[in-house]
Design a protein around this motif. Structure first.
Motif, PDB file in Angstrom:
ATOM      1  N   LYS A 159      -2.524 -36.986 -13.850  1.00 11.91           N
ATOM      2  CA  LYS A 159      -2.235 -35.798 -13.037  1.00 11.91           C
ATOM      3  C   LYS A 159      -2.695 -34.529 -13.749  1.00 11.91           C
ATOM      4  CE  LYS A 159       1.885 -37.888 -10.936  1.00 11.91           C
ATOM      5  NZ  LYS A 159       3.367 -37.787 -10.816  1.00 11.91           N
ATOM      6  N   ALA A 163      -5.736 -32.079 -12.495  1.00 13.55           N
ATOM      7  CA  ALA A 163      -5.371 -30.703 -12.173  1.00 13.55           C
ATOM      8  C   ALA A 163      -6.212 -29.729 -12.979  1.00 13.55           C
ATOM      9  CB  ALA A 163      -3.887 -30.483 -12.436  1.00 13.55           C
ATOM     10  N   LYS A 167      -8.696 -26.617 -11.765  1.00 11.40           N
ATOM     11  CA  LYS A 167      -7.860 -25.442 -11.964  1.00 11.40           C
ATOM     12  C   LYS A 167      -8.490 -24.186 -11.390  1.00 11.40           C
ATOM     13  CE  LYS A 167      -9.622 -24.788 -16.678  1.00 11.40           C
ATOM     14  NZ  LYS A 167      -9.271 -24.836 -18.091  1.00 11.40           N
ATOM     15  N   ASP A 177       7.879 -18.467 -13.590  1.00 10.58           N
ATOM     16  CA  ASP A 177       7.310 -19.621 -14.282  1.00 10.58           C
ATOM     17  C   ASP A 177       8.159 -20.024 -15.472  1.00 10.58           C
ATOM     18  OD1 ASP A 177       5.263 -19.814 -12.510  1.00 10.58           O
ATOM     19  OD2 ASP A 177       3.746 -18.896 -13.787  1.00 10.58           O
ATOM     20  N   GLY A 193       6.044 -32.167 -13.594  1.00  6.86           N
ATOM     21  CA  GLY A 193       5.353 -31.503 -12.496  1.00  6.86           C
ATOM     22  C   GLY A 193       5.131 -30.017 -12.675  1.00  6.86           C
ATOM     23  N   PRO A 194       6.220 -29.228 -12.904  1.00  2.87           N
ATOM     24  CA  PRO A 194       6.031 -27.781 -13.073  1.00  2.87           C
ATOM     25  C   PRO A 194       5.129 -27.422 -14.243  1.00  2.87           C
ATOM     26  CG  PRO A 194       8.333 -28.299 -12.632  1.00  2.87           C
ATOM     27  CD  PRO A 194       7.638 -29.611 -12.866  1.00  2.87           C
ATOM     28  N   THR A 197       1.509 -28.011 -13.134  1.00  2.00           N
ATOM     29  CA  THR A 197       1.097 -26.989 -12.175  1.00  2.00           C
ATOM     30  C   THR A 197       0.818 -25.656 -12.854  1.00  2.00           C
ATOM     31  OG1 THR A 197       2.361 -28.023 -10.404  1.00  2.00           O
ATOM     32  CG2 THR A 197       1.785 -25.697 -10.123  1.00  2.00           C
ATOM     33  N   THR A 200      -2.175 -25.515 -15.453  1.00  5.33           N
ATOM     34  CA  THR A 200      -3.517 -25.716 -14.908  1.00  5.33           C
ATOM     35  C   THR A 200      -3.883 -24.740 -13.808  1.00  5.33           C
ATOM     36  OG1 THR A 200      -2.693 -27.363 -13.330  1.00  5.33           O
ATOM     37  CG2 THR A 200      -3.497 -28.168 -15.463  1.00  5.33           C
ATOM     38  N   THR A 201      -2.980 -23.826 -13.440  1.00  2.00           N
ATOM     39  CA  THR A 201      -3.315 -22.894 -12.378  1.00  2.00           C
ATOM     40  C   THR A 201      -3.170 -21.435 -12.763  1.00  2.00           C
ATOM     41  OG1 THR A 201      -1.054 -22.964 -11.470  1.00  2.00           O
ATOM     42  CG2 THR A 201      -2.661 -24.540 -10.569  1.00  2.00           C
TER      43      THR A 201
END
Length: 283
Positions: A159, A163, A167, A177, A193-194, A197, A200-201
């Protein structure tokens, strides 16, 4: 200077790289000298030329060499050299995108996946660079990078790398965050998960405020600390025209020893001389 052989690309004297365009560049002269050096298996001459030309200049030399000899320069290097010196000079002859695609492919070939090798490229390259690397990977290997990553990784790590490959810069609220990361790690069973995310973003400035990742230069310096030939060559060639000076500074701060000195303790012979030429100098 023979202007016929001086390309119109932007000069990089203002960059933080250690390898820069050779001002008195003459591709035909270089190609002829390389031809003689290959015939005589003269490694010092090959090192002197190829480590003192930018990648763009090396590509022109390779084209002129093929016109003169009707042979690929890379094939000549394989015949004249061996071992890590051969690998290093062949790496210098790839375009930057080809080399990154090659390194990703190498990280997935053989028994087991080199997860750190994948992360090094996926974490330190911009979304635009990753898109270009993905296209080059397709051209070079006739394979889809995303599909290969899916096949060679699993679970949360899969994952993460997927990701990272896709990105995008997304502006997020630092406080939100921070709370999300704290909540994810404080659960009875940590939720990755968080973390995936956010890591990578978010853009680098945002992540620095969250303080959840280290400096890319420090990360690369830590990779160099392994002093494994493949890793050292990968980092140094990949960053030689971009920010190797910054990586050198990070290495010195991290270890208390300059990269130039550390290389001399680990490697030897012509291979060492080529690495030192790319590193350029003491800090």
């Amino acid at each position: 200077m023979d202007m016929e052989y001086l390309p119109s690309y932007e000069m990089s004297w203002g960059t933080l790289g250690t390898v820069r365009p050779f001002l008195n560049f003459h591709a035909k002269r270089d190609a002829l000298n390389i031809q003689t050096a290959l015939e005589q298996k003269d490694a010092p001459t090959l090192i002197k030329i190829l480590t003192n030309r930018s990648n763009a200049q090396r590509q022109i030399i390779a084209q002129i060499f093929k016109t003169i000899t009707e042979k690929e320069l890379s094939s000549g290097l394989k015949k004249a050299l061996s071992g890590e010196l051969e690998n290093l000079l062949l790496a210098l002859m790839m375009t930057p995108l080809q080399f990154e695609a090659y390194r990703l492919r190498q990280s997935m070939e053989g028994i087991g996946t080199d997860e750190e090798g994948l992360l090094e490229i996926l974490c330190t390259r911009s979304p635009k660079a990753l898109a270009n690397i993905t296209s080059t990977y397709k051209e070079q290997y006739n394979k889809d990078l995303e599909t290969d990553l899916k096949g060679e990784t699993s679970g949360d790590f899969a994952k993460l790398v997927l990701a990272l490959l896709k990105k995008k810069k997304i502006v997020g609220m630092v406080q939100r965050d921070t709370e999300a990361l704290a909540e994810a790690i404080n659960q009875a069973k940590a939720d990755p998960g968080p973390w995936i995310t956010i890591l990578t973003t978010r853009d680098s400035e945002h992540l620095n405020k969250v303080r959840c990742i280290q400096s890319p230069n420090l990360y690369l310096a830590q990779r160099l600390e392994t002093m494994k030939a493949a890793i050292v060559q990968g980092v140094m060639v990949s960053h030689s025209e971009e920010d190797l000076l910054c990586v050198r500074v990070a290495y010195l701060r991290q270890t208390g020893t300059s990269l130039y000195t550390a290389l001399q303790k680990q490697f030897k012979g012509d291979h060492l001389q080529a690495l030192l030429a790319i590193c350029r100098s003491e800090d």
